[in-house]
Design an enzyme around this catalytic site. Sequence first.
Site, PDB file in Angstrom:
ATOM      1  N   ARG A  26       0.193  12.452  46.777  1.00  0.00           N
ATOM      2  CA  ARG A  26       1.024  13.094  45.807  1.00  0.00           C
ATOM      3  C   ARG A  26       0.343  14.362  45.633  1.00  0.00           C
ATOM      4  NH1 ARG A  26       5.228  10.445  42.742  1.00  0.00           N
ATOM      5  NH2 ARG A  26       6.163   9.012  44.459  1.00  0.00           N
ATOM      6  N   ARG A  30       4.456  17.650  40.717  1.00  0.00           N
ATOM      7  CA  ARG A  30       4.543  18.017  39.473  1.00  0.00           C
ATOM      8  C   ARG A  30       3.126  18.563  38.904  1.00  0.00           C
ATOM      9  NH1 ARG A  30       8.295  13.612  37.586  1.00  0.00           N
ATOM     10  NH2 ARG A  30       7.030  12.618  39.089  1.00  0.00           N
ATOM     11  N   ARG A  39      10.307  23.762  42.286  1.00  0.00           N
ATOM     12  CA  ARG A  39      11.520  22.408  42.140  1.00  0.00           C
ATOM     13  C   ARG A  39      12.749  23.029  41.095  1.00  0.00           C
ATOM     14  NH1 ARG A  39      14.470  19.255  41.484  1.00  0.00           N
ATOM     15  NH2 ARG A  39      14.192  17.098  40.758  1.00  0.00           N
ATOM     16  N   ASP A  76      10.353  11.695  50.968  1.00  0.00           N
ATOM     17  CA  ASP A  76      10.036  10.441  49.963  1.00  0.00           C
ATOM     18  C   ASP A  76      10.454   9.091  51.066  1.00  0.00           C
ATOM     19  OD1 ASP A  76       9.835   9.872  46.976  1.00  0.00           O
ATOM     20  OD2 ASP A  76      11.150   8.709  47.655  1.00  0.00           O
ATOM     21  N   TYR A 151      13.306  -1.610  46.444  1.00  0.00           N
ATOM     22  CA  TYR A 151      14.377  -0.450  45.749  1.00  0.00           C
ATOM     23  C   TYR A 151      15.574  -0.790  46.381  1.00  0.00           C
ATOM     24  CZ  TYR A 151      10.070   2.116  44.388  1.00  0.00           C
ATOM     25  OH  TYR A 151       8.801   2.598  43.824  1.00  0.00           O
TER      26      TYR A 151
HETATM   27  O1  CP3 Z   1       2.394  14.967  48.079  1.00  0.00           O
HETATM   28  C1  CP3 Z   1       2.819  13.679  48.640  1.00  0.00           C
HETATM   29  O2  CP3 Z   1       2.190  12.677  48.765  1.00  0.00           O
HETATM   30  C2  CP3 Z   1       3.862  13.795  49.743  1.00  0.00           C
HETATM   31  C3  CP3 Z   1       5.220  13.540  49.255  1.00  0.00           C
HETATM   32  C4  CP3 Z   1       5.632  12.137  48.478  1.00  0.00           C
HETATM   33  C5  CP3 Z   1       6.655  11.895  47.381  1.00  0.00           C
HETATM   34  N1  CP3 Z   1       6.962  10.644  47.387  1.00  0.00           N
HETATM   35  C6  CP3 Z   1       7.050  12.983  46.792  1.00  0.00           C
HETATM   36  C7  CP3 Z   1       7.739  12.850  45.275  1.00  0.00           C
HETATM   37  C8  CP3 Z   1       5.283  10.658  49.052  1.00  0.00           C
HETATM   38  C9  CP3 Z   1       4.192  10.533  50.049  1.00  0.00           C
HETATM   39  C10 CP3 Z   1       6.110  10.070  48.309  1.00  0.00           C
HETATM   40  C11 CP3 Z   1       6.042   8.692  48.452  1.00  0.00           C
HETATM   41  C12 CP3 Z   1       6.708   7.728  47.705  1.00  0.00           C
HETATM   42  N2  CP3 Z   1       7.946   7.675  46.904  1.00  0.00           N
HETATM   43  C13 CP3 Z   1       6.085   6.443  47.451  1.00  0.00           C
HETATM   44  C14 CP3 Z   1       5.128   5.644  47.780  1.00  0.00           C
HETATM   45  C15 CP3 Z   1       3.714   5.930  47.386  1.00  0.00           C
HETATM   46  C16 CP3 Z   1       3.552   5.764  45.767  1.00  0.00           C
HETATM   47  O3  CP3 Z   1       3.877   6.551  45.027  1.00  0.00           O
HETATM   48  O4  CP3 Z   1       3.621   4.599  45.529  1.00  0.00           O
HETATM   49  C17 CP3 Z   1       7.292   5.773  46.316  1.00  0.00           C
HETATM   50  C18 CP3 Z   1       7.179   4.255  45.816  1.00  0.00           C
HETATM   51  C19 CP3 Z   1       8.233   6.847  46.203  1.00  0.00           C
HETATM   52  C20 CP3 Z   1       9.412   6.498  45.495  1.00  0.00           C
HETATM   53  C21 CP3 Z   1       9.343   7.542  44.359  1.00  0.00           C
HETATM   54  N3  CP3 Z   1       9.571   8.820  44.426  1.00  0.00           N
HETATM   55  C22 CP3 Z   1       9.481   7.298  42.930  1.00  0.00           C
HETATM   56  C23 CP3 Z   1       9.301   5.913  42.134  1.00  0.00           C
HETATM   57  C24 CP3 Z   1       9.814   8.418  42.268  1.00  0.00           C
HETATM   58  C25 CP3 Z   1       9.823   8.777  40.899  1.00  0.00           C
HETATM   59  C26 CP3 Z   1       8.512   8.665  40.102  1.00  0.00           C
HETATM   60  C27 CP3 Z   1       7.919  10.046  39.934  1.00  0.00           C
HETATM   61  O5  CP3 Z   1       6.722  10.520  40.254  1.00  0.00           O
HETATM   62  O6  CP3 Z   1       8.770  10.894  39.677  1.00  0.00           O
HETATM   63  C28 CP3 Z   1       9.743   9.327  43.161  1.00  0.00           C
HETATM   64  C29 CP3 Z   1       9.933  10.888  43.086  1.00  0.00           C
HETATM   65  C30 CP3 Z   1       9.045  11.810  43.740  1.00  0.00           C
HETATM   66  N4  CP3 Z   1       8.488  11.679  45.176  1.00  0.00           N
HETATM   67  C31 CP3 Z   1       8.689  13.113  43.291  1.00  0.00           C
HETATM   68  C32 CP3 Z   1       7.690  13.664  44.379  1.00  0.00           C
HETATM   69  C33 CP3 Z   1       7.061  14.950  44.396  1.00  0.00           C
HETATM   70  C34 CP3 Z   1       8.827  13.490  41.901  1.00  0.00           C
HETATM   71  C35 CP3 Z   1      10.260  14.233  42.086  1.00  0.00           C
HETATM   72  C36 CP3 Z   1      10.635  15.533  41.471  1.00  0.00           C
HETATM   73  O7  CP3 Z   1       9.599  16.445  41.478  1.00  0.00           O
HETATM   74  O8  CP3 Z   1      11.461  15.797  40.640  1.00  0.00           O
END
Ligand code: CP3
Length: 350
Positions: A26, A30, A39, A76, A151
Amino acid sequence: MSETTPRLLRALAGETLDRPPIWLMRQAGRSLPEYRELRTKASDFISFCHNPEMAAEATLQPVRRFPLDAAIVFADILLIPGALGQKVWFETGEGPRLGELPPIEAMADEVEASTGRLSAIGETLARVRAELEPDRALIGFAGGPWTVATYMIEGRSSNREAARAFAYQQPEILDALLDVLVDATARYLIMQAKSGAQVLKIFESWAEGLAEDVFERIVIRPHQAIMEKVRAAGVAAPFIGFPRGAGALVENYAKAVPVQGVALDTQASADLGRRLQAQGKTIQGALDNLLLRAGGPALDARVETLLNQWSGAPYIFNLGHGVMPDTPIAHIARVVERVTGKAVKAMAAE
Ligand code: CP3
């Protein structure tokens, strides 16, 4: 390997380097003001992921700011359920929401078409690869089938009790769902590799709490099957597997799944990491993302400990879970500077 071979690829090929490569789960997102700005231009998170121009920009933001050794494609793990016909959306501030689980047979019929529906991510990878310096690696990824299934079954982030109950009570249906996900995920990863991804990572974020035989059935076997399919397509890119929370079962995973890299979570002991290295695996991890956010002498001390305990064999410096949105940039900069020995340029927006 040549001078410009990215450090990440050298580490995954089993080389012990003068310093480990570093990237952060990540790293895009944010915690960066430039991401928050970008965003606001997207109507919603899923459309952002499907917009190659914006997603490429988000992928490149952290590598412009910090001398990281790799970029990870901005996407994602929940894009696959969407491509298979399940509704997926993100509630602001609350995380993902999924509509009703479609019948498994209906999703099985969509597997071939699903990869085409994810072609924007291939375009993002191609754009990023064209801009990224040759000594930095580009990582593609997908969710582990079990994690994605949790999920799909629960419809949101939760404690996964319902998904685990489902695994025990309706094993045939879960296995059929995992088969569909294995197939769709393998095709998606093949497409990513052909579009420029040099490393493929499987995020099995919810591998915790499973009994050994169930872990074998719903985590290990699907990962083996994905890798077999990807290799059968002629893709040689190294894999990193991340069975987060698997505890001692990480060793079962490392023995059974032919990944080059095993990503470790925050609780991984020095000994566990060394045992995996001795088995020929490159390890990745395992700084606590909460400690990165907290900063201070405890962060500095932990970074030294990780470097000392694991740098003598193939190692990739990283977190044990993703960067938290409210992590100070200065803390990230300090860790990246320490690991790379390179200065982070000061940037206006902080
Ligand atoms: O920089 C990176 O790592 C690349 C991008 C990336 C995202 N999600 C972007 C993202 C990666 C590798 C993921 C993987 C992901 N997504 C996982 C596995 C890794 C982990 O964190 O356990 C999981 C479980 C998800 C599912 C997911 N996506 C959730 C549960 C959420 C909400 C929680 C949160 O942090 O908001 C997301 C949203 C998400 N994925 C965001 C980003 C940048 C935030 C969304 C936003 O900016 O509005």
